[in-house]
Scaffold this active site. Structure first.
Site, short mmCIF file in Angstrom:
data_model
loop_
_atom_site.label_atom_id
_atom_site.label_comp_id
_atom_site.label_asym_id
_atom_site.label_seq_id
_atom_site.Cartn_x
_atom_site.Cartn_y
_atom_site.Cartn_z
N VAL A 422 41.39 22.89 30.17
CA VAL A 422 42.66 23.44 30.65
C VAL A 422 42.28 24.58 31.59
O VAL A 422 41.70 25.58 31.17
CB VAL A 422 43.53 23.95 29.50
N SER A 423 42.55 24.40 32.86
CA SER A 423 42.08 25.33 33.89
C SER A 423 42.73 26.71 33.74
O SER A 423 43.73 26.87 33.03
CB SER A 423 42.37 24.78 35.28
N ALA A 424 42.13 27.68 34.41
CA ALA A 424 42.68 29.04 34.39
C ALA A 424 44.13 29.03 34.86
O ALA A 424 44.49 28.32 35.81
CB ALA A 424 41.83 29.95 35.28
#
Length: 763
Positions: A422-424
């Site tokens: 889950v990306s920034a």
């Protein structure tokens, strides 16, 4: 009997009552085994009551936070003691613990109150994460053996003491004055052991597990007589439906009441125990009433609500319960052997529930992202503030889930490399903003996980739709489960190669936006072909190994870049995957990486590296807080013979000064190479005043001209590009005739021809 309501505790203290006073032997043990550090020692006293222990800890030299949920107790403590203790009214089990000292504690004490905790295991794990290195938790509790039967619920027996100490590296125990003093240090993070019972009887072959969560999203588990954690559940009776079995067993074991209409069979699990087949229905309950109580003490000693991210570290979990938990939250228990599962194709309503801390942290994350300028629009801001990010990363603590600058890894391959994350949050917001979405639009997402898709679904609203595709069955399973648990119902998760888009699911006229959430070496034709004319595609594109999230707008067969963002994602695992050609030097100490194109002839470079290193200052400097990200792409797309030099720091002999954490921009010549590095030329207290100069290092017979060529390119960037932004970029289909290409420098990929125009007047 122990009090169960806050009101009863307030009445207890308001009526002038207290608890057993702190004894001299206890004071001696504390002084001997948990003395205050020489400097900055912090202690936390949980369930402080009238404050006697808290004040004693202060006298030992600690700075003390004293916590209780009873306002009447704290009022008496403040009145009775003139001390430096900070008195805090907090519910240690259900409240938001944000007021606690954020740098952690050297000592945490729980005196005469541990037996009153409902979710002891979770609370102790949470407190363990607040310990400083070398810190200790001290639990002082009455023993059941020394306590009258009518007061049994204020004391712990030996089994409960064993459960208390499970999961700690160092354990000390002292029995004094009828009390057990337990000192715990070093919380272990071992993975949970999945355990079995004895061989079941032949008729115990079908049953149901009830998965129920409270208002904070915590799952209910019981400590069984077999000394393992189990979900509520048991075998079916005659022709009883699995939903009814789960509801009945829940009531019989825990006292919780549920309606079979709120029970949903998610999947059927098949395994065998000692040769006896076992079929278990995983039943998800979306509503219930009541408070857990131990209704069958011969089978279970207690019931507790557990935070999802702690499940992997419980000491023992009954195997069918572990598999059932994994069916609801795939990957929640790492290393769990896959079960034979038969999913039941019935959707159930989303299940609410989150702790107050999650709400606060989500607000803080949203504020940080907005403050960074990454989410200027109201729809994206509202999506960030609404979608519960932690429910799409259930294996992570809340603080990690809501760190606005952290990508949460959710899956790794056998080599430990991240394959899904889950990306920034700031990057997700930026990429979604770039799509310029409107209510009612349909969006394609390549690379699943659930959270980003739900952000998109929130932005496009009730009339919109998101189609998400991933090549990994595990990731798709997670996405489907998490969006069912905490989603809008507007996300469709598909298993497939995202490089092909979503054939069969493309709306008439194409998608209104397409977002790719993995690194892309190339741009798949399907992404352009399945996109509506004039709409936007955003993807992390690799250009000679440098990744930028680039927003493209479709104009016929052309894609025109509209925005660039520095970023990094996991690699593509589908047909777009490309192995980077490399050439090892000096036995692997150095490596030349040819991210675009085929490897060049490196013969003679080994000999060159044994010779003199030439150094050429460029005269170009940057401040400590200044970005030079356009320099990377400028060198990569304008210099012939460009590649990147990597250094294995475990083999480093000092022959090359490759910047830490980066691969050096490099150009090759005949048996020669030159690469870009930098040195600090002006140290200062502030980043604005600190200056670093770009330096060229070169080896080989052509070292001087190669160094000058590379230095000239750096100076050209400084004069023509620096401060002006990224280039004009047009993407044509592969095979486009050179005469039909846009003006600029061409970089050929498998499916596309990228044309970069660095004309300063166009930047």
């Amino acid at each position: 009997m122990a009090y169960t309501e806050h009101k009863e505790w307030d009445e207890h203290y308001a009526g002038g009552q207290g608890f057993q006073q702190l004894g001299e032997t206890e004071q001696t043990l504390l002084a001997e085994h948990v003395p205050a550090p020489a400097e900055d020692g912090h202690a936390l006293d949980i369930g402080c009551g009238l404050g006697e222990l808290a004040v004693h800890l202060a006298s030992m030299g600690y700075t003390v936070d004293a916590v209780d949920w009873s306002e009447s107790a704290l009022a008496r403590a403040r009145s009775d003691h003139e001390s430096g203790v900070r008195w805090l009214r907090l519910d240690i089990e259900q409240g938001d613990l944000q007021p606690l000292y954020e740098d952690g504690y050297d000592l945490i004490t729980l005196r005469l109150m541990y037996a009153f905790l409902g979710d002891r295991t979770r609370v102790l794990e949470d407190l363990g994460r607040r310990l400083r290195e070398g810190g200790a938790i001290v639990v002082i509790t009455p023993l059941a053996a020394n306590t009258p039967a009518e007061k049994r619920d204020i004391a712990l027996d030996e089994d409960e003491i064993s459960l208390l100490t499970a999961g700690w590296e160092q354990i000390q125990r002292f029995d004094v004055d009828g009390l057990a003093v337990v000192i715990l240090r070093g919380p272990r993070q071992d993975h949970a052991e999945v355990a079995e019972k004895e061989r079941p009887t032949a008729h115990a072959v079908t049953g149901a597990c009830a998965v129920v969560t409270d208002g904070s999203g915590r799952v209910l588990l019981g400590r069984s007589s077999s000394n393992m954690w189990e979900l509520p559940g048991g075998q079916t009776e005659s022709s009883e439906p699995f939903e009814q079995t789960a509801v009945r067993e829940l009531a019989e074991e825990t006292g919780l009441i549920a309606d079979p209409a709120d029970a949903h069979v998610l999947t059927m699990l098949w395994d065998d125990n000692h040769g006896v087949p076992r079929l278990t229905a995983v039943v998800r309950l979306t509503a219930f009433s009541g408070t857990p109580t131990c209704r069958e003490p011969a089978k279970f000693s207690r019931w507790e609500w557990h935070s999802l991210h702690t499940l992997a570290h419980l000491d023992r979990i009954f195997a069918p319960s572990a598999q059932a938990l994994d069916a609801v939250w795939p990957g929640i228990i790492p290393g769990l052997q896959a079960a034979r599962a038969y999913p039941h194709a019935i959707d159930h309503p989303s299940v609410d529930g989150e702790p107050a801390e999650a709400v606060r942290l989500r607000q803080e994350m949203t504020k940080a992202v907005i403050g960074g300028g990454w989410a200027p629009s109201t729809p994206v801001q509202e999506a960030l503030g609404t979608v519960p990010r932690h429910r799409f990363t259930p294996e992570s603590p809340l603080a990690a889930a809501y760190d606005d600058n952290l990508a949460v890894i959710t899956r790794r391959d056998q080599d430990g490399q991240a394959t899904s994350s889950v990306s920034a949050a700031w990057l997700q917001a930026d990429m979604i903003e770039s799509l310029r979405l409107e209510p009612g639009m349909t969006v394609c997402e390549v690379g699943s996980g659930g959270y980003n898709a739900e952000l998109l679904a929130h932005v496009v609203g009730p009339a919109g739709r998101v189609v998400s595709v991933d090549i990994d069955p595990h990731v798709v399973k997670r996405t489907r489960r998490f969006t069912a648990e905490a989603g809008s119902g507007r996300v469709t998760a598909l298993l497939g190669d995202g490089g092909l888009g979503t054939p069969g699911h493309v709306p008439d006229g194409g998608f209104d936006g397409c977002i790719i959430t993995h690194n892309c070496w190339d741009i798949a034709p399907a992404w352009r072909e399945q996109l509506t004319e004039g709409r936007y595609l955003v993807l992390p594109l690799e250009i000679h190994g440098y990744t930028r999230a680039i927003t493209f707008q479709k104009h016929g067969n052309l894609l025109h870049a509209r925005n660039f963002t520095f970023c990094g994602f996991v690699r593509d695992l589908g047909t777009g995957f490309r192995t980077t050609p490399v050439a090892d030097l000096r036995g692997g100490e150095l490596q030349l990486r040819f991210e675009d194109g085929e490897p060049a002839d490196v013969s003679g470079i080994e000999d060159a590296l044994r010779g003199t290193r030439h150094e050429l200052p460029t005269g170009v400097t940057v401040a400590g807080n200044e970005s030079f990200e356009t320099l990377q792409l400028y060198l990569a797309t304008t210099l012939p013979g460009f590649c990147r030099l990597a250094l294995d720091r475990n083999e480093d002999t000092g022959v090359a000064a490759v910047p830490r954490g980066a691969h050096a921009a490099t150009v090759l010549g005949d048996g020669s190479l030159a690469y870009l590095t930098h040195v600090l030329v002006n140290d200062a207290d502030t980043a604005e005043e600190r200056r670093t100069e770009f330096i060229i290092h070169a080896y080989g017979p052509d070292a001087t001209p190669l160094a000058e060529q590379l230095a000239a390119a750096v100076r050209s960037w400084d004069l023509r590009v620096r401060g002006h932004g990224y280039p004009q970029l047009a993407v044509h289909p592969a095979g486009t005739d050179i005469r039909e290409l846009s003006e600029g420098l061409v970089l050929d990929k498998r499916h596309s021809r990228l044309v970069f125009d660095w004309d300063a007047e166009k930047l």
